[in-house]
Design a protein around this motif. Structure first.
Motif, PDB file in Angstrom:
ATOM      1  N   ALA A   1      -3.212   4.421   5.279  1.00 48.62           N
ATOM      2  CA  ALA A   1      -3.752   3.172   4.728  1.00 48.62           C
ATOM      3  C   ALA A   1      -4.661   2.588   5.802  1.00 48.62           C
ATOM      4  O   ALA A   1      -4.190   1.983   6.762  1.00 48.62           O
ATOM      5  CB  ALA A   1      -2.639   2.202   4.365  1.00 48.62           C
TER       6      ALA A   1
ATOM      7  N   THR B   1      -6.579  -0.610   2.018  1.00 46.81           N
ATOM      8  CA  THR B   1      -5.416  -1.470   2.171  1.00 46.81           C
ATOM      9  C   THR B   1      -5.889  -2.888   2.446  1.00 46.81           C
ATOM     10  O   THR B   1      -7.088  -3.187   2.421  1.00 46.81           O
ATOM     11  CB  THR B   1      -4.512  -0.961   3.311  1.00 46.81           C
TER      12      THR B   1
ATOM     13  N   SER C   1       0.818  -1.216   0.000  1.00 43.23           N
ATOM     14  CA  SER C   1       0.000   0.000   0.000  1.00 43.23           C
ATOM     15  C   SER C   1       0.848   1.260   0.000  1.00 43.23           C
ATOM     16  O   SER C   1       0.368   2.339  -0.376  1.00 43.23           O
ATOM     17  CB  SER C   1      -0.935   0.013   1.211  1.00 43.23           C
TER      18      SER C   1
END
Length: 241
Positions: A121, A202, A103
């Motif tokens: 994230a 994420t 991510s």
């Protein structure tokens, strides 16, 4: 401007996942974007120490070094580690692979467009995927984040997290109430002061390497401290009006 990211990897008893975290960060990110990787260790003899030293002595195309915590208190240790940051932006990530290091590529892209914002994230983003988390733990985490967001009037879904790209310029103007409160105020204080907080989806996977050292009692203490911090910051905000 975004002029480089320090990636701070927090390790304790992880070995293979520590190495995988570092390698994934290097693989998915443009090496020119990574100022350095700092592996934070609780002691020179912790289970992750040997792996950390091995990574620091390797040639992976970006600077890697280790840093030994100066205090056992997590909040104080977090506060102390700020002095190690020399780049325009930084991010903390665990070495347990619970928060997906892949991510980071998307986080950097957003941070370059919004260099004055905090980019997180979030595992509770509506498009995120969460695997292996105990349902009761998941409900508790989701609820405490929503309560804190409500108190501060934020739309954030994951405010009690360190996996976010943070501008050093924002950190430098934060006046945390005490080193012992930094862990709680880390995201809540800038959010309460109007810093833009951007979340991206994420993937969260329960750790498989090492074990959590946080007890149920500590989890309850963290939760209590987090909500108290949100209420305290809300009172500060109202007092300035």
């Amino acid at each position: 401007m975004f002029e480089g990211l320090t990636v701070i990897v927090m390790a304790m008893n992880e070995r293979s996942s520590l190495e995988q975290t570092v390698d994934t960060v290097i693989d998915v990110c443009d090496k020119d974007d990574i100022y350095e990787i700092i592996i934070v260790l609780p002691s020179e003899n912790c289970p992750s120490a040997q792996t950390g030293r091995s990574l620091a002595s390797s040639d992976r195309g970006v600077p890697i070094r280790t840093y030994i915590q100066t205090d056992r208190n997590r909040s104080v240790a977090l506060n102390d580690s700020f002095s190690e940051i020399k780049s325009s932006h930084f991010v903390y990530i665990g070495a347990d692979l619970e928060m997906d290091p892949v991510s980071l590529r998307d986080m950097i892209a957003v941070s370059k467009e919004k260099p004055d914002s905090i980019v997180c994230a979030s595992k509770w983003h509506k498009e995120s995927k969460v695997y292996g988390l105990d349902p009761l733990h998941a409900l508790g985490s989701w609820t405490v984040n929503r309560v804190a967001a409500f108190i501060l009037g934020s739309k954030g879904t994951d405010l009690f997290v360190l996996y976010e790209i943070y501008p050093k310029s924002v950190l430098d103007r934060m006046r945390f109430s005490a080193p012992e409160n930094v862990l709680y105020e880390y995201t809540l204080r800038p959010v309460s002061e109007g810093v833009e907080y951007i979340e991206i989806p994420t993937v969260f996977r329960k750790r498989t390497d090492g074990r959590s050292t946080v007890s149920l009692k500590q989890n309850l203490e963290f939760t209590s401290g987090f909500i108290k911090a949100a209420l305290r910051l809300r009172r500060e905000t109202l007092g300035k009006r």
